[in-house]
Every structure is written in structure tokens, then in C-alpha cells.
Write an enzyme that holds these catalytic residues in place. Structure first.
Site, PDB file in Angstrom:
ATOM      1  N   GLY A  11      40.933  88.686 -53.050  1.00  0.00           N
ATOM      2  CA  GLY A  11      42.233  88.022 -53.157  1.00  0.00           C
ATOM      3  C   GLY A  11      42.293  86.582 -52.685  1.00  0.00           C
ATOM      4  N   ASN A  13      41.724  83.805 -54.463  1.00  0.00           N
ATOM      5  CA  ASN A  13      42.446  82.983 -55.456  1.00  0.00           C
ATOM      6  C   ASN A  13      43.945  83.273 -55.405  1.00  0.00           C
ATOM      7  OD1 ASN A  13      40.652  81.212 -57.281  1.00  0.00           O
ATOM      8  ND2 ASN A  13      39.476  83.107 -57.070  1.00  0.00           N
ATOM      9  N   ARG A  90      39.657  94.629 -64.571  1.00  0.00           N
ATOM     10  CA  ARG A  90      39.859  95.521 -65.713  1.00  0.00           C
ATOM     11  C   ARG A  90      40.236  94.722 -66.952  1.00  0.00           C
ATOM     12  NH1 ARG A  90      41.732  99.907 -66.413  1.00  0.00           N
ATOM     13  NH2 ARG A  90      43.745  99.157 -67.063  1.00  0.00           N
ATOM     14  N   LEU A  92      42.525  94.280 -70.147  1.00  0.00           N
ATOM     15  CA  LEU A  92      43.897  94.691 -70.445  1.00  0.00           C
ATOM     16  C   LEU A  92      44.008  95.120 -71.905  1.00  0.00           C
ATOM     17  CD1 LEU A  92      45.538  91.840 -68.406  1.00  0.00           C
ATOM     18  CD2 LEU A  92      45.722  94.290 -67.895  1.00  0.00           C
ATOM     19  N   HIS A 108      37.587  82.356 -63.932  1.00  0.00           N
ATOM     20  CA  HIS A 108      36.248  82.951 -64.046  1.00  0.00           C
ATOM     21  C   HIS A 108      35.211  82.003 -63.448  1.00  0.00           C
ATOM     22  CE1 HIS A 108      33.122  85.509 -65.636  1.00  0.00           C
ATOM     23  NE2 HIS A 108      32.499  84.413 -66.026  1.00  0.00           N
ATOM     24  N   GLU A 141      42.509  90.640 -75.175  1.00  0.00           N
ATOM     25  CA  GLU A 141      42.001  91.987 -74.863  1.00  0.00           C
ATOM     26  C   GLU A 141      40.475  92.031 -74.746  1.00  0.00           C
ATOM     27  OE1 GLU A 141      43.701  90.974 -77.460  1.00  0.00           O
ATOM     28  OE2 GLU A 141      43.286  92.150 -79.264  1.00  0.00           O
ATOM     29  N   ASP A 144      36.796  87.938 -70.846  1.00  0.00           N
ATOM     30  CA  ASP A 144      36.653  86.501 -70.538  1.00  0.00           C
ATOM     31  C   ASP A 144      36.573  85.653 -71.806  1.00  0.00           C
ATOM     32  OD1 ASP A 144      36.616  87.140 -67.808  1.00  0.00           O
ATOM     33  OD2 ASP A 144      34.461  87.486 -67.848  1.00  0.00           O
TER      34      ASP A 144
HETATM   35  C1  GRF Z   1      36.451  85.016 -58.360  1.00  0.00           C
HETATM   36  O1  GRF Z   1      35.149  84.501 -58.335  1.00  0.00           O
HETATM   37  C2  GRF Z   1      37.042  84.934 -59.735  1.00  0.00           C
HETATM   38  O2  GRF Z   1      36.615  83.807 -60.438  1.00  0.00           O
HETATM   39  C3  GRF Z   1      36.521  86.183 -60.400  1.00  0.00           C
HETATM   40  O3  GRF Z   1      36.548  87.159 -59.388  1.00  0.00           O
HETATM   41  C4  GRF Z   1      36.454  86.524 -58.112  1.00  0.00           C
HETATM   42  C5  GRF Z   1      37.650  86.949 -57.336  1.00  0.00           C
HETATM   43  O4  GRF Z   1      37.651  86.449 -56.040  1.00  0.00           O
HETATM   44  N1  GRF Z   1      37.294  86.529 -61.557  1.00  0.00           N
HETATM   45  P1  GRF Z   1      38.966  86.526 -55.174  1.00  0.00           P
HETATM   46  O5  GRF Z   1      39.401  87.987 -55.184  1.00  0.00           O
HETATM   47  O6  GRF Z   1      39.981  85.635 -55.795  1.00  0.00           O
HETATM   48  O7  GRF Z   1      38.568  86.087 -53.805  1.00  0.00           O
END
Ligand code: GRF
Length: 200
Positions: A11, A13, A90, A92, A108, A141, A144
Site C-alpha cells: 500500500g 502507492n 487481480r 478485473l 506498473h 480487462e 497491464d
Molecule cells: C508497485 O510496484 C506497483 O507498481 C505494482 O505493485 C507494487 C505495489 O506496491 N503494481 P505498493 O503496494 O503500492 O507499495
């Protein structure tokens, strides 16, 4: 703008977005809810410490569409206008994506379309890339795969390990994701519904 954030793990981000909303860097916005599909996601505690409402919606062996419907309902009933995936592990369903047209974004840790999927930093590193980075993109869907909204490059240094490289990418992820949400909230970016791209 009412924001909903979906997580499955750490979490960081999510926390970056919440902090930027609270400081006003992301203008006129609220994080209405953080939803996790994992009961023990460490990010839930980070959200609670920031006084953001949290909801756990576990799959629990149900069909994917049913799980997605429940998540969509939690978002809709809180009037969420932008859905941010932040380490949500997951795919979607097409129905979920259609419920929030051009209003679901993801971060990503690679320069897409290179290295989609898990362990992107490790796979880029092991491939010997000299430049990698992070991408904010619209979600569809497929994995990435949606249109790219923003990217930031990170150089691979000779002394790097996967860990040091991943840490530098993560620092850029937090900045890039906040910038993207800010541009959407401020209306600086208009998402073009035909081209599914962004112009400034
Ligand atoms: C990040 O590297 C994001 O780019 C990827 O999963 C990771 C999540 O990290 N999709 P966090 O949970 O935000 O710390």
C-alpha cells in the site's frame, strides 16, 4: 473528485495518493475508500492510520464476476469517480471495466509494454536493460495493457541489485502516480474517449 483505491498488499502507492490528497497537492479530492481483496494486506493499516475508510472484499472462492460486482458496488455507493489500482493483484472483469469507463488507472513498475505482470523489476534487471521505470496506464480487462498515460524512466546503474533498482523505481512510482491523479483531478489532462489517450 472522489477517489477509490484498490490494494492487495503493502500500500505504499495508496499512501502516497492519500497523503497528496490530504496535503492539497491533489486538489479538490477525497479518498472515499480503500478496498483490499486481502484481509491481512499491510496497506489497510496505513489507510486506517490516515483516517481513510477501509473495506475488505475477499474473493472467497466465488466466481470472479460476483467478487468484482461487490467491489464495484462498494465504489459506486460512495460515489467514486476515479478508481486507482495500487498493487491490486487481480485482473478485473470486462463488466467491472465497463462500469467505470476510462476511469480506472494503474501503476506498473516497468516501462510498458515491456515487462507486464509480476516481478517486472527483476525480469527487467535480469534481461540486462539499461533503462527501466514506471508507467501509469488506463486499465482494461487484459494484464497491464491499457493506454499509457504517463511514464518515468529510471536508469540501471552498474552497482544496482534488484533491490536497489526496485527501491529507486518505487520512489518514482509514488511521484508519477500522484502527478497523474493530480492532472486528472485538476482537469489538466483530458482523457480522450476516442483515442483513449491523454493530451495536455
Ligand atoms: C508497485 O510496484 C506497483 O507498481 C505494482 O505493485 C507494487 C505495489 O506496491 N503494481 P505498493 O503496494 O503500492 O507499495
Amino acid at each position: 473528485m472522489r477517489i477509490g483505491i484498490l490494494i492487495s498488499g503493502r500500500g505504499s502507492n495508496m499512501a502516497a495518493i492519500v497523503d497528496a490528497v490530504k496535503s492539497g497537492e491533489i486538489p479538490e479530492s477525497t479518498v472515499a475508500v480503500v478496498i483490499s481483496d486481502k484481509r491481512h494486506a499491510p496497506g489497510l493499516e496505513h489507510a486506517r492510520l490516515r483516517n481513510v475508510e477501509t473495506v475488505v472484499v475477499e474473493r472467497g472462492g466465488r466466481p470472479r464476476a460476483q467478487h468484482d460486482d461487490e467491489i464495484a458496488e462498494e465504489l459506486t455507493k460512495r460515489g467514486v469517480e476515479l478508481v486507482c489500482l495500487a498493487g491490486f493483484m487481480r485482473l478485473l472483469s470486462p463488466q467491472f471495466v465497463a462500469s467505470f469507463p476510462d476511469r480506472i488507472i494503474n501503476i506498473h513498475p516497468s516501462l510498458l509494454p515491456a515487462f507486464p505482470g509480476v516481478d517486472a523489476q527483476k525480469r527487467a534487471f535480469e534481461h540486462g536493460v539499461k533503462v527501466t521505470g514506471c508507467t501509469v496506464h488506463l486499465v482494461n480487462e487484459h494484464l497491464d495493457n491499457g493506454k499509457i498515460l504517463a511514464q518515468r524512466a529510471v536508469e540501471v546503474r552498474p552497482e544496482d541489485t534488484v533491490e536497489t533498482l526496485s527501491a529507486r523505481i518505487l520512489t518514482e512510482e509514488h511521484k508519477l502516480y500522484v502527478e497523474a491523479v493530480k492532472n486528472i483531478a485538476a482537469g489538466t489532462w483530458a482523457i480522450d474517449f476516442d483515442r483513449k489517450g491523454v493530451f495536455t
